[in-house]
Design an enzyme around this catalytic site. Structure first.
Site, mmCIF file in Angstrom:
data_model
loop_
_atom_site.group_PDB
_atom_site.id
_atom_site.type_symbol
_atom_site.label_atom_id
_atom_site.label_comp_id
_atom_site.label_asym_id
_atom_site.label_seq_id
_atom_site.Cartn_x
_atom_site.Cartn_y
_atom_site.Cartn_z
ATOM 1 N N ARG A 1 0.879 -1.185 0.000
ATOM 2 C CA ARG A 1 0.000 0.000 0.000
ATOM 3 C C ARG A 1 0.909 1.225 0.000
ATOM 4 N NH1 ARG A 1 -4.885 0.270 4.144
ATOM 5 N NH2 ARG A 1 -5.675 1.789 2.627
ATOM 6 N N GLN B 1 -14.696 2.197 8.187
ATOM 7 C CA GLN B 1 -13.824 1.838 9.320
ATOM 8 C C GLN B 1 -14.320 2.445 10.625
ATOM 9 O OE1 GLN B 1 -12.781 2.840 6.337
ATOM 10 N NE2 GLN B 1 -10.728 2.139 5.833
ATOM 11 N N ASP C 1 -1.643 8.632 8.187
ATOM 12 C CA ASP C 1 -0.851 7.595 7.503
ATOM 13 C C ASP C 1 0.541 8.078 7.143
ATOM 14 O OD1 ASP C 1 -3.787 6.820 6.994
ATOM 15 O OD2 ASP C 1 -2.580 5.037 6.580
ATOM 16 N N LYS D 1 -7.199 9.322 6.166
ATOM 17 C CA LYS D 1 -8.345 8.774 5.437
ATOM 18 C C LYS D 1 -9.134 9.879 4.731
ATOM 19 C CE LYS D 1 -9.163 5.415 4.886
ATOM 20 N NZ LYS D 1 -8.711 4.796 3.611
#
Ligand code: MRU
Length: 365
Positions: free
Chosen positions: A94, A207, A248, A259
């Site tokens: 990723r 999520q 992230d 996100k």
């Protein structure tokens, strides 16, 4: 995170079997399914398909991936270029969370420093376990530093709960224990402070609705799931005291990739004078990127994640859009540093600017 009174982590090494095990997060909250990662391909798939997800957890999984690769290919343990090639594949599973390449590179460096190939698998196992424990300690400290911010809000608003909005899942499930954004919330709750969490559902993979709500519920923390579009409205109506999100990848200048939808929450928070904090361990800082909007790679995922709604079985049987409508699925966005009130790190709270970040992590630059 506790399940039936027992501490559960989203990843662990089953020491007796010497096998890496993970919770399959695609199945939560309805089923608690454990999966074994027994090959590099399985590790890569688990990261790519989001069996495991969340920046620190992806990093820990990548580190265990190096161990799994060596354990299942002992004849290759002296082949440095094979090790480098396999690790690059894991690190590319990723693109946005920098923790992945950080943890893989750290594990590979430890392995390469061991010249006896017979011992390399042990070094990889030990390093991956150490990274997991470091992340637990980072989260614990983030919780303690963030707690002081919540204590201030409790003092300012006596007699009512502090309302905290969070986006996606930056909880225990995204880390190893405690989480990042959730760590101060858990610390406050355990200290008896009145807290209530607004949980953004976080389309398209939900999520927030599936994972954050699940783990807050297990811990007994009062929370309410809201649609992604509701945040601005409740902020305008005085129902949010503070936003805490994870990240992230955060540049050393303070730009925050998180996100998709985080940026809009930051804009709404700033417009309403609400503090917008980002909680992160040092493994999530990217010490090489200055401009996050231009240079942080944003993952684009399968448009079918937008077009179909996953259900109890995670099947994609519920089509949401007209059969022929295309969809786009940007998985992350970047919130510029100017919208961020501060960072909550394992070393303390700092401003979202290069000087403050450098002061906290002088050895990094
Ligand atoms: O796509 P995901 O579920 O891996 O995205 C996770 C997030 O955006 C989290 O907020 C981030 O990784 C921080 S986790 C402590």
């Amino acid at each position: 995170m506790k399940e039936k009174g027992k501490l559960v982590r989203p990843i662990w090494l089953d020491a007796a079997a010497d096998i890496v095990k993970v919770i399959d997060q695609r199945k939560l909250p309805h089923d608690l399914v454990i999966m074994e990662l027994k090959s590099v391909d399985q590790v890569i798939d688990a990261i790519r398909e989001m069996v495991v997800r969340g920046a620190p957890l992806i990093g820990v999984t990548g580190a265990y991936g190096v161990f799994v690769g060596l354990k299942t290919n002992t004849e290759k343990a002296s082949d440095d270029s094979w090790i480098t090639g396999e690790s690059k594949k894991i690190a590319a599973a990723r693109p946005t969370a920098v923790n992945l390449s950080w943890a893989v590179e750290k594990t590979v460096a430890a392995v390469m420093a061991e010249k006896d190939p017979a011992r390399r698998v042990d070094v990889a196992r030990r390093t991956a376990c150490e990274i997991a424990e470091e992340e637990v300690e980072n989260s614990r400290r983030i919780g303690q530093h963030g707690l002081t911010l919540i204590e201030d809000l409790v003092r300012k608003n006596p007699g009512r709960p502090v309302n905290i909005l969070t986006h996606c899942n930056a909880g225990s499930l995204a880390c190893v224990e405690f989480g990042t954004a959730t760590a101060p919330i858990y610390a406050a709750f355990e200290n008896g402070l009145p807290v209530h969490v607004w949980v953004d559902e976080t389309r398209p993979l939900n999520q927030g609705a599936r994972l954050t709500a699940w783990e807050l519920g297990k811990a007994g923390v009062p929370h309410t799931v809201i649609t992604d579009n509701a945040g601005g409205h409740i902020m305008q109506h005085g129902q949010v005291d503070m936003v805490i999100v994870g990240t992230d990848r955060t540049t050393y200048t303070g730009d925050v990739a998180n996100k998709i939808g985080t940026y809009l929450k930051a804009l709404a928070a700033v417009d309403n004078g609400i503090p917008f904090y980002v909680a992160l361990p040092s493994s999530t800082f990217d010490w090489t990127i200055r401009d996050g909007v231009s240079d942080i790679p944003i993952e684009e995922r399968d448009p079918d994640e937008v077009r179909y709604m996953p259900g109890v079985t995670h099947s994609r049987e519920t089509l949401l859009v007209p059969e022929d409508s295309p969809a786009a699925n940007f998985a992350f966005d970047v919130t510029p540093a100017r919208l961020v009130t501060g960072f909550i790190t394992e070393r303390g709270v700092c401003g979202a600017n290069e000087d403050d970040i450098r002061r906290l992590f002088p050895e990094k630059i």
